[in-house]
Design an enzyme around this catalytic site. Sequence first.
Site, mmCIF file in Angstrom:
data_model
loop_
_atom_site.group_PDB
_atom_site.id
_atom_site.type_symbol
_atom_site.label_atom_id
_atom_site.label_comp_id
_atom_site.label_asym_id
_atom_site.label_seq_id
_atom_site.Cartn_x
_atom_site.Cartn_y
_atom_site.Cartn_z
ATOM 1 C CB THR A 83 -0.915 0.044 1.250
ATOM 2 O OG1 THR A 83 -1.620 -1.180 1.346
ATOM 3 C CG2 THR A 83 -1.905 1.197 1.169
ATOM 4 C CG ASN A 84 1.150 3.402 2.709
ATOM 5 O OD1 ASN A 84 0.673 4.281 2.007
ATOM 6 N ND2 ASN A 84 0.486 2.850 3.709
ATOM 7 C CB ILE A 85 7.035 3.419 -0.730
ATOM 8 C CG1 ILE A 85 8.530 3.544 -0.662
ATOM 9 C CG2 ILE A 85 6.520 4.622 -1.359
ATOM 10 C CD1 ILE A 85 9.137 3.554 -2.072
ATOM 11 N N GLY B 146 8.406 -12.965 3.603
ATOM 12 C CA GLY B 146 8.521 -11.540 3.264
ATOM 13 C C GLY B 146 9.614 -10.885 4.102
ATOM 14 C CG ASP C 153 6.967 -7.207 5.015
ATOM 15 O OD1 ASP C 153 7.194 -8.430 4.834
ATOM 16 O OD2 ASP C 153 5.851 -6.696 4.791
ATOM 17 C CG ASP D 61 3.715 -4.956 9.852
ATOM 18 O OD1 ASP D 61 2.845 -4.071 9.683
ATOM 19 O OD2 ASP D 61 4.836 -4.902 9.301
ATOM 20 C CB THR E 168 -25.208 -1.150 5.726
ATOM 21 O OG1 THR E 168 -26.591 -1.434 5.535
ATOM 22 C CG2 THR E 168 -24.362 -2.109 4.919
#
Length: 251
Positions: A10-12, A100, A102, A122, A177
Amino acid sequence: MRVAIDIGNTNIHIGIFEDDVLYAAHTVRNALLLQTNFTKVLNPAVISQAQAVILASVNPPLEAYVIEYIGKHRPEQPCRIGKEIPIPIPVLTESPCSVGVDRLVNAIAAFERTKNGTIVVDAGTAITIDGINKEGAFLGGIIAPGIEISAKALHHATALLPQVSIKKPNTVLGRNTEEAIQSGVYWGSVGMIRHLVDMMRDEMKCQPTIIATGGDASLLTQDILMVTTVPHLTLEGIHLAYKMHLARHPH
Ligand SMILES: Nc1ncnc2c1ncn2[C@@H]1O[C@H](COP(=O)(O)OP(=O)(O)OP(=O)(O)O)[C@@H](O)[C@H]1O
Ligand SMILES: CC(C)(CO)[C@@H](O)C(=O)NCCC(=O)O
Ligand SMILES: [K+]
């Protein structure tokens, strides 16, 4: 000055280390990075002046872009965790190379802090929960959908469910909802993490220290006891893996 770059799904996340201290960190959405000019995000002067640029990536296509960009601004290739920089801890899984990086650098940074059996949560794109034994070896763990993935999956797989942004609901019983989805994803994720940490603790047969990180950690861990949140654990682990490598192979 050293630059650590964590390339996720999603992010760097970019961290600048000066004298072994993380003095600046920033996060950019991957989608935004690909649209904008890289120079706004990764300052060419910083890239060219850094003593080292160290990458940990679980996203090969984006990694290729970042490496190409870095190559334009410094003669040396960046050091990749798991490639030029070997993983400096035992990885006791069936296939250590497919874990991974990470997850592995999180384990390195967490164990450096605890020097004890440790569980790392994480909460990012995926939620990973991993065990480290009291000798600092990576034992394996779990991979589950992150809260944004869970919310998106409900929307994409159904005709009637809207896309909802997840926040902590006031009640468990949703009265519409949106509240029902928020409750399911929020309390479901909190409950899953609590339960899996308990199960892992039993399986590890020790009293591990619990450390959390990732974009959703501070949201989710407010309802989980005895967890320390370390926002930049992955960046710390990237830098630490590099330093451990330097200590073993001084130039
Ligand atoms: N300001 C923010 N920008 C981006 N994501 C955020 C922000 N605040 C919270 N989040 C949440 O953080 C999550 C992404 O976490 P993280 O930044 O750890 O992802 P990542 O590094 O891409 O993850 P991974 O390495 O697992 O792919 C998303 O689910 C999102 O809901
Ligand atoms: C689980 C994620 C997506 C978490 O970022 C990443 O660590 C990854 O792509 N891992 C590869 C598979 C594994 O860790 O076993
Ligand atoms: K992550």
